[in-house]
Design an enzyme around this catalytic site. Structure first.
Site, short mmCIF file in Angstrom:
data_model
loop_
_atom_site.label_atom_id
_atom_site.label_comp_id
_atom_site.label_asym_id
_atom_site.label_seq_id
_atom_site.Cartn_x
_atom_site.Cartn_y
_atom_site.Cartn_z
CG LEU A 218 20.29 -24.37 7.88
CD1 LEU A 218 20.32 -23.54 9.09
CD2 LEU A 218 21.42 -23.29 7.32
CG ASP A 219 26.53 -27.64 5.32
OD1 ASP A 219 26.22 -28.35 4.71
OD2 ASP A 219 27.26 -26.05 4.10
N PRO A 220 26.07 -28.75 9.49
CG PRO A 220 27.34 -30.28 10.40
CD PRO A 220 26.58 -29.64 8.93
#
Length: 317
Positions: A45-47
């Site tokens: 998951l991206d930040p």
């Protein structure tokens, strides 16, 4: 200490930092470098994204690919009339056609969405972990190098409009492995001739792991990081199961094939499944298997039972 944690990842943390946090909690239990189990995650998951991040501990790390291959559900929010080098608001955002973005009708939106259901061709974002000539695309993009990523086929099972107030759109998305929601929003914006960027993303499910049952990373303690472990068998719930007796379990522990008993299949008469789970009488996952096509036998491909008492799980020979 083998199993999965269903973590509700907050915004701002990388997936790697979540794994590092779990490792710190395990070390606080007194585990040393030689006794610390492997820890990994399934599905980055991206930040800026939040929601379900599945963390695997111990032998469960060998099942990460099985988890990642499961359908995923997201709630994504997009802004029409903008473009970005990262395809989301975290990058360098430039204005697109704002007037067009504010005038999109629901009929136009529905027609455009129809073109993104089913199997579609999708180019991953330049700022992504896709490998280009053996190097991560995002590393090349950060250096200002041109990144040419070939399109790949992904599957969109469901696209439901949650809210549409131009120029903003919120969608519920169910998709197959490898789908980039940022790319979906980008391509939808281009289809509507105005551009679009993703402004928010929540992963609400990956396979059997749902956000409603996920635990905030801040709520984990050195004690709960173990007590909240879900068994390895969770990753194989979708597979037909072959229930082994004691002699068959012993054969599996040595990586040997077995002749199937028809009465041992759950559900009964599953046909000739390409992939299935070997379990014991109480449902503990022993191995992931397939047919040995040279003989009418079942063969372990990923063997977990061989790990008992050895500290390592090996592939069947």
């Amino acid at each position: 200490m083998n199993g999965f944690l269903n973590v509700d990842k907050p915004q701002g943390l990388t997936s790697r930092s979540v794994v590092d946090h779990i490792n710190r909690l395990l070390r606080e239990r007194g585990l040393t470098r030689s006794t610390l189990p492997k820890v990994g995650h399934a599905g980055t998951l991206d930040p800026m994204a939040t929601g379900v991040l599945v963390v695997a501990i111990g032998h469960a790390t060998r099942l990460i690919e099985l988890v990642q291959s499961r359908p995923k559900e997201y709630r994504g929010t997009f802004l029409f009339g903008k473009r970005s080098d990262t395809d989301d608001v975290a990058g360098q955002v430039v204005e697109g056609d704002g007037a067009r973005a504010s005038s999109i009708t629901r009929s136009e939106l529905d027609t455009a969405l129809d073109g993104f259901r089913g199997c579609i061709e999708q180019v991953p974002p330049a700022f992504s972990a896709v490998r280009v000539a053996g190097r991560r695309a995002y590393k090349l993009a950060r250096r200002g190098e041109a990144v040419e990523i070939p399109a790949k086929t992904v599957e969109i099972h469901r696209l439901d409009v949650v809210r549409f107030e131009p120029p903003e759109l919120t969608l519920d998305i169910e998709c197959g492995s490898g789908t980039y929601i940022r790319s979906l929003g980008r391509d939808l914006g281009e289809r509507l001739n105005c551009g679009a960027v993703m402004s928010g993303l929540v992963r609400t499910r990956i396979g059997p792991f749902e956000q409603s049952q996920a635990i905030s990373i801040s709520d984990f303690t050195p004690e709960s990081v173990v007590s909240e472990l879900l068994p390895c068998a969770v990753a194989a719930k979708h597979l037909p199961a072959y229930v082994c007796d004691e002699s068959e379990s012993a054969s599996l522990s040595h990586g040997l094939s077995i002749v199937p008993r028809e009465s041992a299949w759950q559900p009964a008469n599953p046909g000739h499944p390409e992939v299935f789970a070997f379990v014991d009488s109480v449902g503990t996952l022993l191995a992931i298997g397939g047919w040995d096509h040279r003989w009418p036998e079942l063969r372990p491909r990923l063997n977990l039972i061989a790990a008992r008492g050895t500290g390592e799980a090996g592939n069947a020979p």
